[in-house]
Design a protein around this motif. Sequence first.
Motif, PDB file in Angstrom:
ATOM      1  N   GLN A 113      74.184  54.557  39.292  1.00 12.61           N
ATOM      2  CA  GLN A 113      73.870  55.999  39.507  1.00 12.61           C
ATOM      3  C   GLN A 113      73.652  56.456  40.564  1.00 12.61           C
ATOM      4  O   GLN A 113      72.555  57.016  41.314  1.00 12.61           O
ATOM      5  CB  GLN A 113      72.427  55.902  38.512  1.00 12.61           C
ATOM      6  CG  GLN A 113      72.624  55.793  37.197  1.00 12.61           C
ATOM      7  CD  GLN A 113      72.822  56.787  36.182  1.00 12.61           C
ATOM      8  OE1 GLN A 113      72.199  57.799  36.436  1.00 12.61           O
ATOM      9  NE2 GLN A 113      74.059  56.780  35.566  1.00 12.61           N
ATOM     10  N   ILE A 114      74.558  56.268  41.645  1.00 19.28           N
ATOM     11  CA  ILE A 114      74.233  56.461  42.911  1.00 19.28           C
ATOM     12  C   ILE A 114      74.390  57.899  43.196  1.00 19.28           C
ATOM     13  O   ILE A 114      73.501  58.425  43.990  1.00 19.28           O
ATOM     14  CB  ILE A 114      75.217  55.521  43.878  1.00 19.28           C
ATOM     15  CG1 ILE A 114      74.901  54.177  43.836  1.00 19.28           C
ATOM     16  CG2 ILE A 114      75.567  56.245  45.255  1.00 19.28           C
ATOM     17  CD1 ILE A 114      75.841  53.227  44.771  1.00 19.28           C
ATOM     18  N   VAL A 115      75.509  58.587  42.810  1.00 22.02           N
ATOM     19  CA  VAL A 115      75.454  60.219  42.767  1.00 22.02           C
ATOM     20  C   VAL A 115      74.358  60.798  42.191  1.00 22.02           C
ATOM     21  O   VAL A 115      74.051  60.580  41.046  1.00 22.02           O
ATOM     22  CB  VAL A 115      76.762  60.831  42.409  1.00 22.02           C
ATOM     23  CG1 VAL A 115      76.935  62.022  42.527  1.00 22.02           C
ATOM     24  CG2 VAL A 115      77.875  60.101  43.075  1.00 22.02           C
ATOM     25  N   GLU A 116      73.806  61.745  42.706  1.00 21.81           N
ATOM     26  CA  GLU A 116      72.364  62.394  42.127  1.00 21.81           C
ATOM     27  C   GLU A 116      72.884  63.820  41.678  1.00 21.81           C
ATOM     28  O   GLU A 116      72.621  64.174  40.597  1.00 21.81           O
ATOM     29  CB  GLU A 116      71.414  62.625  43.295  1.00 21.81           C
ATOM     30  CG  GLU A 116      70.862  61.144  43.517  1.00 21.81           C
ATOM     31  CD  GLU A 116      70.008  61.110  44.855  1.00 21.81           C
ATOM     32  OE1 GLU A 116      70.577  61.285  46.135  1.00 21.81           O
ATOM     33  OE2 GLU A 116      68.876  60.821  44.823  1.00 21.81           O
TER      34      GLU A 116
ATOM     35  N   LEU B   4      78.818  53.011  51.098  1.00 23.46           N
ATOM     36  CA  LEU B   4      78.075  53.674  50.041  1.00 23.46           C
ATOM     37  C   LEU B   4      79.142  54.193  48.669  1.00 23.46           C
ATOM     38  O   LEU B   4      78.788  53.834  47.636  1.00 23.46           O
ATOM     39  CB  LEU B   4      77.174  54.972  50.481  1.00 23.46           C
ATOM     40  CG  LEU B   4      76.586  55.699  49.246  1.00 23.46           C
ATOM     41  CD1 LEU B   4      75.548  54.932  48.589  1.00 23.46           C
ATOM     42  CD2 LEU B   4      75.914  56.811  49.869  1.00 23.46           C
ATOM     43  N   MET B   8      80.291  52.500  44.622  1.00 25.88           N
ATOM     44  CA  MET B   8      80.143  53.136  43.397  1.00 25.88           C
ATOM     45  C   MET B   8      81.662  53.259  42.695  1.00 25.88           C
ATOM     46  O   MET B   8      81.869  53.549  41.487  1.00 25.88           O
ATOM     47  CB  MET B   8      79.676  54.446  43.445  1.00 25.88           C
ATOM     48  CG  MET B   8      80.277  55.583  44.298  1.00 25.88           C
ATOM     49  SD  MET B   8      79.412  57.092  44.262  1.00 25.88           S
ATOM     50  CE  MET B   8      78.654  57.048  46.070  1.00 25.88           C
ATOM     51  N   MET B  44      67.853  54.264  47.946  1.00 29.02           N
ATOM     52  CA  MET B  44      69.562  53.671  47.601  1.00 29.02           C
ATOM     53  C   MET B  44      69.513  52.359  47.397  1.00 29.02           C
ATOM     54  O   MET B  44      70.258  51.888  46.722  1.00 29.02           O
ATOM     55  CB  MET B  44      70.264  53.992  48.759  1.00 29.02           C
ATOM     56  CG  MET B  44      71.009  55.381  48.851  1.00 29.02           C
ATOM     57  SD  MET B  44      71.637  55.798  47.353  1.00 29.02           S
ATOM     58  CE  MET B  44      71.268  57.330  46.738  1.00 29.02           C
ATOM     59  N   LYS B  47      69.614  50.950  43.929  1.00 32.26           N
ATOM     60  CA  LYS B  47      70.902  51.589  43.196  1.00 32.26           C
ATOM     61  C   LYS B  47      72.128  50.821  43.629  1.00 32.26           C
ATOM     62  O   LYS B  47      73.247  50.648  42.929  1.00 32.26           O
ATOM     63  CB  LYS B  47      71.310  53.166  43.450  1.00 32.26           C
ATOM     64  CG  LYS B  47      70.008  53.931  43.085  1.00 32.26           C
ATOM     65  CD  LYS B  47      70.309  55.437  43.137  1.00 32.26           C
ATOM     66  CE  LYS B  47      69.345  56.402  42.505  1.00 32.26           C
ATOM     67  NZ  LYS B  47      69.771  57.719  42.624  1.00 32.26           N
ATOM     68  N   VAL B  48      72.039  50.326  44.968  1.00 28.43           N
ATOM     69  CA  VAL B  48      73.236  49.426  45.248  1.00 28.43           C
ATOM     70  C   VAL B  48      73.395  48.093  44.704  1.00 28.43           C
ATOM     71  O   VAL B  48      72.413  47.543  44.564  1.00 28.43           O
ATOM     72  CB  VAL B  48      73.571  49.616  46.800  1.00 28.43           C
ATOM     73  CG1 VAL B  48      73.672  51.049  47.281  1.00 28.43           C
ATOM     74  CG2 VAL B  48      72.599  48.610  47.479  1.00 28.43           C
TER      75      VAL B  48
END
Lengths: 213, 122
Positions: A113-116, B4, B8, B44, B47-48
């Motif tokens: 869920q990295i993209v906000e 980054l 994803m 972050m 999330k990573v």
Amino acid sequence: MKLKQLESLLGSLQQFSTPKIELEQYPTGPHIASRMLYTAENSFEDVNSKVVADFGCGCGTLGLAAGLLGAESIIGLDIDAESLEIAYENADELELDMDFIQCDINSLNWRGQIVETVVMNPPFGTRRKGADMDFLSLAMKVASQAVYSLHKTTTREHVKRAALRDYNARSAEVICELRYDVPQLYIFHKKKEVDIAVDLWRFVPQRTQERSL
Amino acid sequence: MRLLTHNMLSSNIKGVANGFPLKIEVVTVVEKEVEFNIEFLKKMFSKVEWKALAEASRTMGYTELPENADASMLDSDDFLHKFHHALLELHLEEGALVCPETGRKFPVNKGVPNMLLHEDEV
């Protein structure tokens, strides 16, 4: 940054030199792009310090607008190599770091869920029916915070219903109605300029915890 | 492409079950300085995928990230600066991303990975 300043910076960007009809490559003009991102930041705080993805970024206008408003990381995705090259040069011109991925949005695999926030001006689906809704469906899966998108006003009810019922939206609101000047880019455009009414939407996805319930 | 973004991306070839993380083949890495933002890094961190980030940064020639990390490390300024550098300042400029399951290579030119699939991969 003031709205006028944002619009003027976006106005200096290069646009498609030879737009591709099958991809419905219509440039997102500085007027619409600046209002879209300015609202996203100043009314909803969805841009500054966020990871923002621009789906079908074309020449990069929306993503770069996010960058100008302080997005921490911007990612532009497009299927078309030529568009990405223009976007790359535009990013360079504005001295913004933007990551690009050449891909078909419909077959990209995302993790986490990295993209906000997702911002996009999807193909309106006039050449390939449903193209805009495919973009929306995927954007709702990728964004953890909000999706901003443009859709033809004539499809308003359909968009709202699909977002709430099929794409897991917690809310789907039209922020404003805009006039989209489609200049005479393609031979099938008979009139010099076609003025289309489009809605600027803000969709909020369900939170991750709620999704798993 | 920054790490980054790498964190994803997953291999999107039809039939691949474990497409993450994509392996990195390096030809050129460039570094671009980015303003340090503690709040962003803290957000972050949760999330990573740490292991994927640490391994990717090592492949890119940056060996300062620990193998494992937990949230208590976010109190260390030194750790945050290393995390910041690996996550946002290293760019894969030329090289490839490689599907861990099939070995299929996605070329990266001028920083842009080409994730387009062939017809029989969709």
